[in-house]
Motif scaffolding. Structure first.
Motif, PDB file in Angstrom:
ATOM      1  N   PHE A 191     -47.022 -28.854   8.194  1.00  0.00           N
ATOM      2  CA  PHE A 191     -45.980 -28.387   7.283  1.00  0.00           C
ATOM      3  C   PHE A 191     -45.401 -27.104   7.845  1.00  0.00           C
ATOM      4  O   PHE A 191     -46.007 -26.454   8.706  1.00  0.00           O
ATOM      5  N   GLU A 192     -44.239 -26.726   7.371  1.00  0.00           N
ATOM      6  CA  GLU A 192     -43.546 -25.540   7.874  1.00  0.00           C
ATOM      7  C   GLU A 192     -43.859 -24.338   6.990  1.00  0.00           C
ATOM      8  O   GLU A 192     -43.536 -24.336   5.800  1.00  0.00           O
ATOM      9  N   PRO A 193     -44.475 -23.294   7.550  1.00  0.00           N
ATOM     10  CA  PRO A 193     -44.746 -22.100   6.737  1.00  0.00           C
ATOM     11  C   PRO A 193     -43.537 -21.168   6.701  1.00  0.00           C
ATOM     12  O   PRO A 193     -42.835 -20.998   7.697  1.00  0.00           O
ATOM     13  N   VAL A 194     -43.288 -20.591   5.529  1.00  0.00           N
ATOM     14  CA  VAL A 194     -42.291 -19.535   5.399  1.00  0.00           C
ATOM     15  C   VAL A 194     -42.968 -18.363   4.707  1.00  0.00           C
ATOM     16  O   VAL A 194     -43.963 -18.531   4.013  1.00  0.00           O
ATOM     17  N   PHE A 195     -42.459 -17.167   4.916  1.00  0.00           N
ATOM     18  CA  PHE A 195     -43.099 -15.970   4.370  1.00  0.00           C
ATOM     19  C   PHE A 195     -42.140 -15.222   3.453  1.00  0.00           C
ATOM     20  O   PHE A 195     -41.042 -14.843   3.855  1.00  0.00           O
ATOM     21  N   SER A 196     -42.599 -15.009   2.218  1.00  0.00           N
ATOM     22  CA  SER A 196     -41.754 -14.372   1.205  1.00  0.00           C
ATOM     23  C   SER A 196     -41.902 -12.860   1.187  1.00  0.00           C
ATOM     24  O   SER A 196     -41.050 -12.161   0.655  1.00  0.00           O
ATOM     25  N   GLY A 197     -43.021 -12.340   1.710  1.00  0.00           N
ATOM     26  CA  GLY A 197     -43.268 -10.908   1.711  1.00  0.00           C
ATOM     27  C   GLY A 197     -44.156 -10.429   0.590  1.00  0.00           C
ATOM     28  O   GLY A 197     -44.961  -9.515   0.774  1.00  0.00           O
ATOM     29  N   LYS A 198     -44.044 -11.043  -0.611  1.00  0.00           N
ATOM     30  CA  LYS A 198     -44.836 -10.594  -1.758  1.00  0.00           C
ATOM     31  C   LYS A 198     -45.154 -11.779  -2.668  1.00  0.00           C
ATOM     32  O   LYS A 198     -44.428 -12.767  -2.689  1.00  0.00           O
ATOM     33  N   HIS A 199     -46.227 -11.624  -3.464  1.00  0.00           N
ATOM     34  CA  HIS A 199     -46.616 -12.690  -4.387  1.00  0.00           C
ATOM     35  C   HIS A 199     -45.546 -12.956  -5.431  1.00  0.00           C
ATOM     36  O   HIS A 199     -45.257 -14.108  -5.768  1.00  0.00           O
ATOM     37  N   ASP A 200     -44.938 -11.888  -5.963  1.00  0.00           N
ATOM     38  CA  ASP A 200     -43.920 -12.117  -6.989  1.00  0.00           C
ATOM     39  C   ASP A 200     -42.699 -12.821  -6.408  1.00  0.00           C
ATOM     40  O   ASP A 200     -42.057 -13.629  -7.087  1.00  0.00           O
ATOM     41  N   ASN A 201     -42.377 -12.549  -5.127  1.00  0.00           N
ATOM     42  CA  ASN A 201     -41.277 -13.262  -4.481  1.00  0.00           C
ATOM     43  C   ASN A 201     -41.571 -14.759  -4.382  1.00  0.00           C
ATOM     44  O   ASN A 201     -40.689 -15.599  -4.613  1.00  0.00           O
ATOM     45  N   SER A 202     -42.817 -15.072  -4.028  1.00  0.00           N
ATOM     46  CA  SER A 202     -43.200 -16.482  -3.919  1.00  0.00           C
ATOM     47  C   SER A 202     -43.148 -17.176  -5.274  1.00  0.00           C
ATOM     48  O   SER A 202     -42.668 -18.311  -5.401  1.00  0.00           O
ATOM     49  N   ILE A 203     -43.660 -16.496  -6.313  1.00  0.00           N
ATOM     50  CA  ILE A 203     -43.683 -17.082  -7.658  1.00  0.00           C
ATOM     51  C   ILE A 203     -42.261 -17.297  -8.170  1.00  0.00           C
ATOM     52  O   ILE A 203     -41.922 -18.373  -8.696  1.00  0.00           O
ATOM     53  N   LEU A 204     -41.406 -16.281  -8.021  1.00  0.00           N
ATOM     54  CA  LEU A 204     -40.011 -16.429  -8.438  1.00  0.00           C
ATOM     55  C   LEU A 204     -39.302 -17.495  -7.613  1.00  0.00           C
ATOM     56  O   LEU A 204     -38.473 -18.248  -8.132  1.00  0.00           O
ATOM     57  N   ASP A 210     -36.446 -22.314  -5.062  1.00  0.00           N
ATOM     58  CA  ASP A 210     -36.136 -21.958  -3.675  1.00  0.00           C
ATOM     59  C   ASP A 210     -37.242 -22.428  -2.744  1.00  0.00           C
ATOM     60  O   ASP A 210     -36.987 -22.763  -1.581  1.00  0.00           O
ATOM     61  N   TYR A 211     -38.481 -22.404  -3.221  1.00  0.00           N
ATOM     62  CA  TYR A 211     -39.628 -22.918  -2.478  1.00  0.00           C
ATOM     63  C   TYR A 211     -40.220 -24.085  -3.260  1.00  0.00           C
ATOM     64  O   TYR A 211     -40.387 -23.994  -4.476  1.00  0.00           O
ATOM     65  N   LYS A 212     -40.583 -25.148  -2.546  1.00  0.00           N
ATOM     66  CA  LYS A 212     -41.214 -26.276  -3.232  1.00  0.00           C
ATOM     67  C   LYS A 212     -42.673 -26.007  -3.561  1.00  0.00           C
ATOM     68  O   LYS A 212     -43.207 -26.562  -4.530  1.00  0.00           O
ATOM     69  N   ALA A 213     -43.318 -25.187  -2.738  1.00  0.00           N
ATOM     70  CA  ALA A 213     -44.734 -24.881  -2.970  1.00  0.00           C
ATOM     71  C   ALA A 213     -45.020 -23.494  -2.425  1.00  0.00           C
ATOM     72  O   ALA A 213     -44.357 -23.012  -1.493  1.00  0.00           O
ATOM     73  N   ALA A 214     -46.050 -22.845  -3.008  1.00  0.00           N
ATOM     74  CA  ALA A 214     -46.420 -21.505  -2.562  1.00  0.00           C
ATOM     75  C   ALA A 214     -47.883 -21.248  -2.902  1.00  0.00           C
ATOM     76  O   ALA A 214     -48.417 -21.779  -3.882  1.00  0.00           O
ATOM     77  N   ALA A 215     -48.510 -20.413  -2.077  1.00  0.00           N
ATOM     78  CA  ALA A 215     -49.878 -19.951  -2.336  1.00  0.00           C
ATOM     79  C   ALA A 215     -49.802 -18.523  -2.850  1.00  0.00           C
ATOM     80  O   ALA A 215     -49.209 -17.656  -2.193  1.00  0.00           O
ATOM     81  N   VAL A 216     -50.419 -18.273  -4.012  1.00  0.00           N
ATOM     82  CA  VAL A 216     -50.294 -16.957  -4.649  1.00  0.00           C
ATOM     83  C   VAL A 216     -51.609 -16.525  -5.280  1.00  0.00           C
ATOM     84  O   VAL A 216     -52.501 -17.338  -5.539  1.00  0.00           O
ATOM     85  N   ALA A 217     -51.713 -15.227  -5.545  1.00  0.00           N
ATOM     86  CA  ALA A 217     -52.822 -14.687  -6.323  1.00  0.00           C
ATOM     87  C   ALA A 217     -52.494 -14.866  -7.796  1.00  0.00           C
ATOM     88  O   ALA A 217     -51.439 -14.427  -8.262  1.00  0.00           O
ATOM     89  N   ASN A 218     -53.382 -15.526  -8.546  1.00  0.00           N
ATOM     90  CA  ASN A 218     -53.023 -15.789  -9.939  1.00  0.00           C
ATOM     91  C   ASN A 218     -53.093 -14.558 -10.825  1.00  0.00           C
ATOM     92  O   ASN A 218     -52.613 -14.579 -11.956  1.00  0.00           O
ATOM     93  N   SER A 219     -53.669 -13.464 -10.323  1.00  0.00           N
ATOM     94  CA  SER A 219     -53.612 -12.216 -11.092  1.00  0.00           C
ATOM     95  C   SER A 219     -52.165 -11.751 -11.223  1.00  0.00           C
ATOM     96  O   SER A 219     -51.733 -11.298 -12.293  1.00  0.00           O
ATOM     97  N   VAL A 220     -51.391 -11.888 -10.156  1.00  0.00           N
ATOM     98  CA  VAL A 220     -49.966 -11.551 -10.197  1.00  0.00           C
ATOM     99  C   VAL A 220     -49.220 -12.556 -11.082  1.00  0.00           C
ATOM    100  O   VAL A 220     -48.377 -12.176 -11.903  1.00  0.00           O
ATOM    101  N   LEU A 221     -49.559 -13.812 -10.929  1.00  0.00           N
ATOM    102  CA  LEU A 221     -48.930 -14.851 -11.739  1.00  0.00           C
ATOM    103  C   LEU A 221     -49.145 -14.610 -13.232  1.00  0.00           C
ATOM    104  O   LEU A 221     -48.204 -14.707 -14.035  1.00  0.00           O
ATOM    105  N   HIS A 222     -50.374 -14.252 -13.614  1.00  0.00           N
ATOM    106  CA  HIS A 222     -50.662 -14.017 -15.031  1.00  0.00           C
ATOM    107  C   HIS A 222     -49.872 -12.836 -15.581  1.00  0.00           C
ATOM    108  O   HIS A 222     -49.389 -12.879 -16.722  1.00  0.00           O
TER     109      HIS A 222
END
Length: 315
Positions: A191-204, A210-222
């Motif tokens: 798969f092709e990796p892209v980098f958002s810079g921050k967890h909140d960027n990935s979640i948003l 904008d992203y179909k999938a992302a790996a994030v820390a759920n503490s930020v998500l919560h």
């Protein structure tokens, strides 16, 4: 119940390492299979120092933490009947070497250095800070959005996945290891990796499609969910890891058993109320010490290390 909650995968990581795969330095024994050094059975090898030396995991200005820990160390002194000295270590390597050499008796080792301290310095971890409800740490989650076409982790293959940065555990290192070990998927190949810079960027980015999938820390998500920055119906969780532990507190393996018991008792009987320890660590939601085992609580860290080719060199 909203889709985000109902589709969250709560499965724990399956062990990649067999019992014998994590090995201790030859100076230590592990006859009971708990992955930490046994207390020596030969009484001549046991230590009963008149002064106990304590160190907290290295921070920018370790001397500041001498005051933060002062009331706890007084409590520790009262429980053990020993003098207690705070040792302001400057690096993880210095902390591990001090315990290995017998100059450090009790210490908090950070998450990543715990396995090395166990393997090479005879650390016996037994406690970790937690919230008043017993919760600790955070999890890595792989998320997508409803109707993205991704119903399970395997569906990411051939597409794109967002990470935060290459230095992030939950935003890159942990998911990379898990995807490789559990799903035989490698970034840049499957798969092709892209980098958002921050967890909140990935979640948003996922919430806004904008992203179909992302790996994030759920503490930020919560936190973002609680502030209504994103809503549960915008997100679907595909995978939730085991909880990543925080600083693990332990002691030198060769202290007398009765002294080890008194030290552990000091941790679990300390009243945080009104102390400098409470003032400092309540900022991260911590309010007590809870029991841990290296075998169980650090399983996920050993797995990530193994998948990333980390070796515990005790030379």
């Amino acid at each position: 119940m909203k889709k985000f909650l109902t589709l969250t995968c709560a499965a724990l990581l399956t062990p990649m390492l067999a019992h014998g795969a994590f090995t201790l330095d030859s100076r230590y024994q592990d006859n009971d299979g708990d992955l930490v050094a046994d207390i020596p059975s030969d009484a001549s090898l046991l230590k009963d120092p008149s002064t106990l030396v304590f160190a907290y995991t290295p921070v920018e200005d370790p001397a500041v933490y001498k005051e933060v820990w002062s009331e706890f160390l007084d409590h520790l002194s009262n429980k053990t009947g020993k003098k207690v000295q705070f040792f302001p270590v400057q690096s993880n390597a210095a902390q591990i070497e001090a315990m290995r050499a017998g100059r450090l008796h009790i210490a908090g080792f950070n998450t990543g250095s715990n396995p090395l301290a166990v393997a090479c310095a005879g650390l016996r971890p037994f406690a970790m800070m937690a919230g008043a409800d017993g919760s600790f740490g955070y999890e890595m989650e792989i998320i997508t959005y409803p109707d993205s076409g991704i119903a399970k982790v395997e569906d990411i293959r051939g597409g794109e996945m967002a990470f935060t940065s290459q230095t992030s555990n939950s935003g890159f290192k942990a998911p990379s290891a898990i995807l490789k070990a559990d799903y035989n998927m490698v970034a840049g190949e499957d798969f092709e990796p892209v980098f958002s810079g921050k967890h909140d960027n990935s979640i948003l980015g996922v919430a806004n499609k904008d992203y179909k999938a992302a790996a994030v820390a759920n503490s930020v998500l919560h936190r973002m969910l609680s502030r209504d920055v994103v809503t549960e119906d915008q997100l679907v969780s595909l995978y939730k890891s085991q909880t990543f532990p925080t600083t693990g507190y332990g002691l030198a393996h060769n202290l007398k058993p009765e002294l080890q018991e008194k030290i552990q008792e000091a941790f679990f009987t300390f009243d945080w109320t009104g102390t400098a320890l409470e003032e400092e660590f309540s900022k991260s939601g911590e309010a007590q010490f809870v029991p841990i085992t290296f075998k169980n609580h650090w399983e996920v860290i050993r797995k990530i290390d193994a998948a990333n080719g980390v070796a515990y060199n005790c030379q």
